[in-house]
Design a protein around this motif. Structure first.
Motif, PDB file in Angstrom:
ATOM      1  N   GLN A 329       0.701  -1.447   0.049  1.00 16.12           N
ATOM      2  CA  GLN A 329       0.049   0.006  -0.095  1.00 16.12           C
ATOM      3  C   GLN A 329       0.821   1.284   0.135  1.00 16.12           C
ATOM      4  O   GLN A 329       0.543   2.261   0.436  1.00 16.12           O
ATOM      5  N   GLY A 330       2.146   1.117  -0.381  1.00 13.24           N
ATOM      6  CA  GLY A 330       2.991   2.378  -0.173  1.00 13.24           C
ATOM      7  C   GLY A 330       3.102   3.146  -1.389  1.00 13.24           C
ATOM      8  O   GLY A 330       4.218   3.855  -1.751  1.00 13.24           O
ATOM      9  N   THR A 331       2.147   3.190  -2.482  1.00  7.43           N
ATOM     10  CA  THR A 331       2.198   4.024  -3.464  1.00  7.43           C
ATOM     11  C   THR A 331       0.946   5.284  -3.601  1.00  7.43           C
ATOM     12  O   THR A 331      -0.132   4.807  -3.154  1.00  7.43           O
ATOM     13  N   SER A 332       1.419   6.325  -3.907  1.00  3.72           N
ATOM     14  CA  SER A 332       0.664   7.271  -4.109  1.00  3.72           C
ATOM     15  C   SER A 332       0.827   8.604  -5.113  1.00  3.72           C
ATOM     16  O   SER A 332       2.252   8.409  -5.260  1.00  3.72           O
ATOM     17  N   VAL A 333      -0.156   9.136  -5.618  1.00  6.80           N
ATOM     18  CA  VAL A 333       0.381  10.373  -6.645  1.00  6.80           C
ATOM     19  C   VAL A 333       0.398  11.557  -5.744  1.00  6.80           C
ATOM     20  O   VAL A 333      -0.159  11.871  -4.992  1.00  6.80           O
ATOM     21  N   VAL A 334       1.681  12.289  -6.037  1.00 13.20           N
ATOM     22  CA  VAL A 334       1.821  13.392  -5.392  1.00 13.20           C
ATOM     23  C   VAL A 334       2.341  14.596  -6.350  1.00 13.20           C
ATOM     24  O   VAL A 334       2.216  14.351  -7.483  1.00 13.20           O
ATOM     25  N   ALA A 335       2.249  15.807  -5.768  1.00 14.78           N
ATOM     26  CA  ALA A 335       2.507  16.938  -6.635  1.00 14.78           C
ATOM     27  C   ALA A 335       3.947  16.874  -7.226  1.00 14.78           C
ATOM     28  O   ALA A 335       4.863  16.431  -6.484  1.00 14.78           O
ATOM     29  N   SER A 336       4.284  17.106  -8.499  1.00 16.86           N
ATOM     30  CA  SER A 336       5.464  17.241  -8.914  1.00 16.86           C
ATOM     31  C   SER A 336       6.236  18.356  -8.335  1.00 16.86           C
ATOM     32  O   SER A 336       5.704  19.455  -8.239  1.00 16.86           O
ATOM     33  N   THR A 337       7.511  18.107  -8.244  1.00 15.65           N
ATOM     34  CA  THR A 337       8.750  19.157  -7.930  1.00 15.65           C
ATOM     35  C   THR A 337       9.381  19.608  -9.024  1.00 15.65           C
ATOM     36  O   THR A 337       9.308  20.480  -9.744  1.00 15.65           O
ATOM     37  N   GLU A 338      10.450  18.811  -9.435  1.00 16.88           N
ATOM     38  CA  GLU A 338      11.172  19.078 -10.551  1.00 16.88           C
ATOM     39  C   GLU A 338      11.284  18.385 -11.797  1.00 16.88           C
ATOM     40  O   GLU A 338      11.926  18.509 -12.688  1.00 16.88           O
ATOM     41  N   PHE A 339      10.078  17.556 -11.812  1.00 18.24           N
ATOM     42  CA  PHE A 339       9.921  16.814 -12.858  1.00 18.24           C
ATOM     43  C   PHE A 339       9.462  17.867 -14.029  1.00 18.24           C
ATOM     44  O   PHE A 339       8.367  18.481 -13.741  1.00 18.24           O
ATOM     45  N   ALA A 340       9.712  17.654 -15.483  1.00 14.40           N
ATOM     46  CA  ALA A 340       9.268  18.575 -16.452  1.00 14.40           C
ATOM     47  C   ALA A 340       8.025  18.105 -17.041  1.00 14.40           C
ATOM     48  O   ALA A 340       7.191  18.997 -17.570  1.00 14.40           O
ATOM     49  N   GLN A 341       7.574  17.031 -16.845  1.00 14.28           N
ATOM     50  CA  GLN A 341       6.219  16.585 -17.465  1.00 14.28           C
ATOM     51  C   GLN A 341       5.148  16.688 -16.435  1.00 14.28           C
ATOM     52  O   GLN A 341       5.074  15.962 -15.369  1.00 14.28           O
ATOM     53  N   GLY A 342       4.122  17.348 -16.743  1.00 18.45           N
ATOM     54  CA  GLY A 342       2.892  17.540 -15.964  1.00 18.45           C
ATOM     55  C   GLY A 342       2.918  18.123 -14.628  1.00 18.45           C
ATOM     56  O   GLY A 342       4.258  18.410 -14.093  1.00 18.45           O
ATOM     57  N   LYS A 343       2.031  17.902 -13.601  1.00 22.80           N
ATOM     58  CA  LYS A 343       2.037  18.290 -12.360  1.00 22.80           C
ATOM     59  C   LYS A 343       1.944  17.308 -11.328  1.00 22.80           C
ATOM     60  O   LYS A 343       1.989  17.707  -9.917  1.00 22.80           O
ATOM     61  N   GLN A 344       1.897  15.906 -11.926  1.00 26.40           N
ATOM     62  CA  GLN A 344       1.887  15.027 -10.938  1.00 26.40           C
ATOM     63  C   GLN A 344       2.887  13.678 -11.245  1.00 26.40           C
ATOM     64  O   GLN A 344       3.249  13.775 -12.395  1.00 26.40           O
TER      65      GLN A 344
END
Length: 812
Positions: A329-344
């Motif tokens: 159960q250790g996966t979750s979608v979070v807000a992107s920090t330094e990733f160039a693609q998208g916001k999540q």
């Protein structure tokens, strides 16, 4: 001493993680890693062994009385630690106990004093222990062992499934050990410490093409040892899974990387599983997942559902992806920090929760001792003993219970014991623990050594060691007694790193050492490939080559050769070696070469320019692993009828067994791995052997196509133990002719034993045998036509075995 870039602890954990995962024949990448780390174990144990103050080293010659005392303690310790089922055993640090105990018993002046000392040492843990100093074996008081009201009580006893370093400090188990009807620390999710997500893409329209899965990945190991892996695995609607392909493990550095892994889509595949794993501990962020297929020399995208995680809700799991394992159960979608693609982005978090205490009532296997069965006998000296092998237990507590206050105080005193191999007690403890594992659990081919007779020799030698290097040599000689090529030792966590020469050294027929490749020409002086080595540091080269034989554990010529070659090619940074060679013009030349590159760093894999080619109009050459098993599907379908022979080169890397299915219809019943199911000590005949391997599942159904060409297999002496699986099948089913060198042997060195002195012993925890009970462990496979490279062929760059195979095919 130089700073070790990768600590011994990290190396050990990487080896053991690999060993837990490499439990099938289907993982060539893992076997390449195995080759590197297993050989590192061999050679590192023969060089810098640690930072020890040899001036403070204690060294004594043991008297006959002291030897008798230690022998008695050693035997009783092994029986108590591994076979007494009392709940109290879990509260003691058994490694420190043996150090503590040796210091107490060594100077007992007579049998009565020894009996009193043994009583003080063992009664806090084993209240049911009976001791006599008159040589009479005491019986069990069954009335005192049975509760007045036995309602709800169940029998508790130890079971060991093979060798181990596992549960509650037990030293023999490969899969598990278990204290039946008590609380046990067991792996929560089996033996694989990987957490992640998987998805699926259809590929039926792209069979035979190249598939690529890529993603942006940021891995943070945190306080753990987190590593990232991408993977692909073909499958079809009938539930047949192909060979998984994994990217190289990447150690987390908390930086963003673009990673990729590729796979040739097999002809049977309808879809491909893909995903990412986080190994052991840490956190992982992944985004911009992309699947492409090669078409007309260009990469074309294949739709991947939710590959950028933008359609998900923050804090929730990803759509169109499944967790691995499915209860994770250790996966979750979070807000992107330094990733160039998208916001999540998708975040994966894992903590190493492998060991949890669980109450286990069900035994591992059927064998169990009856109530009233005793562990009993006479120890060296006049001491006789007995205690029960099985006790009644209720709610995880055995009857009768020890005095908790006395046990707590005793366990505290033991815990305060200091470990130091300069002290005699620590060295003796190492011997006692290792000896007990060999005495009670080690089963390999023959196992002809009488460990009982050897104990006094081992104890006396360890006590008399005058330096740490001398002591580690003594430990290696013990392992050499096993004559098992998979028994090895890492010396200590403080050992110096080893570096390699800028040249590789090989063995040529006729007994010649030859330079076979040059890593860094600028450091190799004027040496060339094919130069024959006559002297090493002004000593006869063959004398140096064989100098450490007494420290090597080996069962056949290939194992000995591999270990000899690696011991002369590695050394400490800042040092070097002088080689005197004879060049092809007969000129003698000497050069001093430095140990210039850390062993195992950025290893270059061997490659074959044309892994699939016609070497003659009627002879096809196929090299593994460049030609994967999955491509054999297509080969079997489209092979020209003009091809009379196929030469299968199984030398470059571990080869799987799948391709053998296309040579002959195999209905295999060969049982591979066996372990000892241990309940009774001293390799008692009442213990049994059980199958712990598998039948090769992909042989269950006949191949759709059959290769009609005859087969020749190329073998070598290298250190790839699982490659023997291929050659064993070739011999068993008469699949073709084997040409080349004797193989290394078949074994499983995946059980480890950590000793109080810091050394780690790798033990051959299982053995392999065929339908008729014939053991394969360490034996190796003898080729039908034995061929070794010659000095001349090395100089000319000729492949002696391949040429002999072509000649054989042309003359048949």
């Amino acid at each position: 001493m130089s700073v070790f870039v990768e600590s011994w602890e990290n190396l050990v954990e990487r080896v053991m993680r690999f060993c837990r995962l490499a439990n099938t024949f289907d993982h060539p990448d893992r076997m390449r890693n195995f080759k590197r780390y297993f050989l590192a174990i061999i050679v590192l144990s023969l060089f810098g062994c640690g930072q020890q103050d040899n001036n403070a080293y204690q060294s004594v010659t043991l008297s006959p009385r002291q030897l008798a005392n230690l022998h008695a303690f050693a035997r009783l310790y092994g029986y108590a630690r591994f076979f007494y089922p009392g709940t109290e055993t879990s509260q003691l640090d058994w490694d420190k106990f043996v150090v503590y105990g040796t210091a107490k018993v060594i100077d007992a002046v007579n049998d009565k004093a020894l009996k009193d000392t043994l009583s003080r040492l063992f009664h806090p843990i084993i209240p049911t222990l009976q001791l006599n100093d008159n040589g009479v074996i005491p019986g069990l008081n069954l009335a005192a062992l049975r509760p007045k009201d036995s309602t709800g009580y169940k029998l508790s006893y130890w079971q060991y499934h093979g060798l181990t370093n596992g549960n509650r400090g037990a030293a023999f188990r490969y899969q598990r050990s278990l204290l039946v009807n008590q609380y046990n620390k067991i792996p929560q999710r089996g033996i694989i410490d990987e957490y992640g997500v998987i998805s699926n893409v259809p590929v039926k329209a792209f069979r035979g093409g190249m598939l690529k899965f890529s993603a942006d990945v940021k891995c943070n190991p945190g306080s753990g040892n987190g590593e990232n892996v991408l993977f692909l695995q073909p499958n079809n609607v009938n539930g047949v899974y192909g060979t998984p392909t994994r990217s190289e493990s990447e150690k987390g550095d908390n930086k963003l990387h673009r990673r990729e892994v590729m796979l040739t889509i097999p002809m049977f595949a309808d879809s491909v599983l893909l995903g990412t794993f986080l190994r052991t501990e840490g956190s992982l962020e992944i985004d911009n997942c992309r699947v492409q297929v090669e078409k007309d020399n260009k990469w074309v995208d294949i739709p991947l559902a939710n590959g950028n995680f933008e359609r998900d809700s923050i804090g929730k799991g990803p759509a169109a992806w499944n967790n691995w394992p499915d209860d994770y159960q250790g996966t979750s979608v979070v807000a992107s920090t330094e990733f160039a693609q998208g916001k999540q982005v998708l975040q994966i978090n894992a903590k190493n929760t492998r060991q949890k205490s669980h109450f286990i009532g069900e035994p591992l296997f059927d064998l169990q001792p009856a109530f009233g069965t005793a562990v009993q006998g006479k120890l060296d000296s006049g001491i006789a003993f007995s205690f029960p092998l099985a006790l009644y237990a209720l709610d995880g507590q055995t009857y009768p219970a020890a005095d908790s206050a006395v046990l707590s105080a005793f366990a505290g005193a033991v815990k305060a014991t200091q470990l130091n191999t300069a002290k005699i007690s620590t060295r003796l403890a190492d011997i006692i623990i290792l000896w007990n594992v060999l005495q009670h659990g080690y089963i390999a081919i023959g196992d002809q050594v009488s460990w009982e007779k050897q104990l006094d020799v081992f104890l006396a030698t360890a006590a008399n060691a005058k330096s740490f290097d001398e002591y580690t040599d003594d430990m290696r000689r013990i392992l050499a007694e096993t004559k098992d090529g998979f028994m090895e030792m890492l010396p200590s966590a403080n050992a110096s790193p080893l570096y390699v020469l800028p040249v590789s050294i090989g063995w040529a027929s006729g007994g010649h050492l030859v330079i076979t490749s040059i890593e860094k020409p600028e450091d190799a002086d004027k040496l060339e490939v094919g130069d024959e080595i006559l002297q090493i540091n002004n000593k006869d080269a063959l004398t140096v080559f064989t100098a450490k034989d007494s420290l090597l554990s080996y069962a056949n010529v290939s194992q000995l050769l591999v270990k000899r070659l690696y011991t002369i090619q590695l050394g400490e940074f800042g040092t070097g070696v002088k080689l005197t060679v004879q060049k092809k013009n007969k000129e003698l030349y000497s050069a001093v070469l430095p140990y210039s590159k850390m062993y195992g760093s950025n290893d270059k894999k061997k490659s074959v320019k044309e892994p699939l080619k016609l070497v003659r109009p009627n002879i096809l050459y196929v090299s593994f692993p460049e030609v994967s098993d999955d491509r054999i599907d297509s080969l079997a379908t489209h092979l020209s009828p003009d091809i009379e022979y196929i030469i299968w080169d199984c030398r470059q890397s571990f080869s799987s067994l799948y391709f053998l299915h296309y040579i002959k219809d195999i209905r295999d019943t060969m049982n591979w791995y066996y372990q000892s199911d241990i309940v009774y000590p001293d390799k008692d005949s009442r213990n049994i052997s059980s199958l712990n391997g598998y039948l090769y599942d992909r042989f269950k159904e006949p191949a759709l196509h059959r290769l009609k060409a005859k087969s020749i297999f190329l073998s070598e002496h290298s250190e790839k133990p699982y490659s023997d699986g291929t050659f064993i099948y070739v011999k068993k089913y008469d699949l073709g002719t084997i040409i080349g060198e004797p193989t290394y042997g078949f074994g499983n060195p995946f059980s480890n034993l950590r000793l109080p002195g810091g050394m780690i012993i790798y033990v051959n925890g299982m053995f392999a045998r065929d339908d008729n009970g014939k053991l394969y462990v360490d034996k190796g496979v003898q080729p039908d036509i034995e061929v070794w490279p010659t000095v001349q062929s090395i100089r000319e760059g000729k492949d002696e075995a391949l040429n002999r195979a072509i000649q054989y095919a042309e003359t048949k």
